[in-house]
Design an enzyme around this catalytic site. Structure first.
Site, PDB file in Angstrom:
ATOM      1  N   HIS A 185       9.057  -1.190   9.390  1.00 27.91           N
ATOM      2  CA  HIS A 185       8.075  -2.277   9.293  1.00 27.91           C
ATOM      3  C   HIS A 185       8.255  -3.107   8.009  1.00 27.91           C
ATOM      4  O   HIS A 185       8.572  -4.294   8.044  1.00 27.91           O
ATOM      5  CB  HIS A 185       6.654  -1.716   9.301  1.00 27.91           C
ATOM      6  N   ASP A 198       0.867  -1.193   0.000  1.00 26.62           N
ATOM      7  CA  ASP A 198       0.000   0.000   0.000  1.00 26.62           C
ATOM      8  C   ASP A 198       0.905   1.245   0.000  1.00 26.62           C
ATOM      9  O   ASP A 198       0.798   2.106   0.857  1.00 26.62           O
ATOM     10  CB  ASP A 198      -0.957  -0.009   1.202  1.00 26.62           C
TER      11      ASP A 198
HETATM   12  C1  BDR Z   1       2.199  -0.992   8.581  1.00 22.75           C
HETATM   13  O1  BDR Z   1       1.139  -0.076   8.322  1.00 22.75           O
HETATM   14  C2  BDR Z   1       1.489   0.782   7.270  1.00 22.75           C
HETATM   15  O2  BDR Z   1       1.158   2.094   7.593  1.00 22.75           O
HETATM   16  C3  BDR Z   1       2.963   0.621   7.047  1.00 22.75           C
HETATM   17  O3  BDR Z   1       3.289   0.808   5.675  1.00 22.75           O
HETATM   18  C4  BDR Z   1       3.214  -0.789   7.480  1.00 22.75           C
HETATM   19  O4  BDR Z   1       2.944  -1.693   6.433  1.00 22.75           O
HETATM   20  C5  BDR Z   1       2.713  -0.769   9.977  1.00 22.75           C
HETATM   21  O5  BDR Z   1       1.707  -0.972  10.913  1.00 22.75           O
HETATM   22 CA    CA Z   2       2.691  -0.892   4.148  1.00 23.14          CA
END
Ligand code: BDR
Ligand code: CA
Length: 324
Positions: free
Chosen positions: A244, A13
């Site tokens: 992340h 995303d």
């Molecule tokens: C996840 O949520 C999204 O906002 C970041 O890209 C990551 O995949 C972290 O909680």
């Molecule tokens: Ca993400």
């Protein structure tokens, strides 16, 4: 990239940390990025596709097909994303050149299914966004697990608080029904939760290295991180960011190893109470040793062997020298 490189499909995303994951995968000779599917989360699926195409083009990888995936989660509608974290355009309000390439025809679920057949038994799936596209692909073709070698998913919180509610992490919370379906499927799935992703950070010195790189992609990433660092200031007490999505990518590639990742039952709360979106990970009895539950194919990463940041920066800026 070598002919023997393992084929990887990325579902994302895009997203600032998604952008780091894309750059890392492109820079990793162990794997070949064979397709990107997008989903609404940080931004809309359409904008995430535009961002992904622009990033791929900056890296000189216009051969990678990008498909626009689900705009809405399985239940309900897209909530509009998180412009205060990832910017109005999803990539920190950094303006990248309009991509000359367009998304391929068909949905992300269709692209995933096509690639799974093309690379039957070898395709490695990495997900760093909500799991809607995977759930749709599983619904369309229940035989998908037999075609896929592994799934590595950034999502959830096993023993730590959530980041969008007391217990829920964003990717799972954005489509709990899809996440429930994906973790309930019998395939080799590795969950990379907040427990580990929040422990790996990029610092100002890393951002400086990106900005000083010769690579247009690395420079753009350095600029995007400016906004992301602002968001994490109250969390870390300094301008820095969590890693992340690139951590999930690095664990999938093998650049960072999970040193503690028990095979345990995992489910998702898809109810409508305060636990909605929680990953419920059965870690009973894991105190003295890591215990794998027999026959269970879902693992949760609880510890890793090395800091990701130096490896990530080396790959992204090194790749820059080669392609930029
Ligand atoms: C996840 O949520 C999204 O906002 C970041 O890209 C990551 O995949 C972290 O909680
Ligand atoms: Ca993400």
């Amino acid at each position: 990239m070598t002919p023997a490189a393992r084929p990887v499909y990325l579902d994302c995303d895009t997203g600032i940390d998604d952008a780091l994951a894309i750059a890392y995968l492109l820079a990793s000779p162990e794997v070949r990025l064979v397709g990107v599917g997008t989903v609404s989360g940080n931004t809309s699926a359409a904008q995430a596709a535009r961002n992904s195409l622009a990033l791929l083009e900056l890296a000189g990888h216009t051969e990678v097909p990008v498909a626009v995936g689900a705009h809405d989660p399985l239940a309900g509608g897209f909530d509009g994303g998180v412009p205060h974290i990832h910017g109005r355009n999803g990539i920190g309000d950094v303006e990248l050149p309009e991509p000359t390439t367009r998304p391929v025809a068909g949905t992300a679920a269709e692209l995933l299914l096509r690639l799974a057949h093309e690379h039957a038994g070898r395709l490695e799936v990495v997900t760093v966004g909500p799991l809607t596209n995977l759930a749709l692909a599983l619904d369309a073709e229940p035989g998908l697990p037999a075609l896929v070698r592994s799934v590595t998913t950034m999502g959830g919180a096993a023993l730590v608080p959530g980041n969008v509610s007391a217990v829920a992490e964003a990717n799972i919370a954005n489509d709990p029904e899809a996440a429930l379906c994906v973790v309930g499927t019998r395939w080799d799935l590795t969950l990379v939760p907040l427990d580990v992703t929040l422990e790996h950070t990029l610092e100002e010195s890393d951002r400086a290295a990106l900005l000083q790189s010769q690579s247009p992609l690395a420079q753009a990433l350095g600029r995007m991180l400016d906004l992301y660092f602002d968001f994490y200031l109250p969390f870390y007490g300094r301008r820095a960011s969590a890693l992340h999505d690139p951590l999930a990518a690095a664990i999938a590639v093998g650049g960072v190893h999970a040193t503690r990742a028990p095979a345990v039952p995992i489910t998702v709360d898809a109810g409508h109470g305060p636990g909605r979106g929680q990953t419920v990970v059965d870690l009973r009895g894991q105190r003295l040793a890591t215990v794998d539950h027999e026959g269970v194919r879902t693992r949760v990463v609880l510890e890793t062997d090395a800091p990701l940041a130096p490896h990530l920066i080396e790959r992204i800026t090194g790749a820059a020298a080669a392609t930029g």
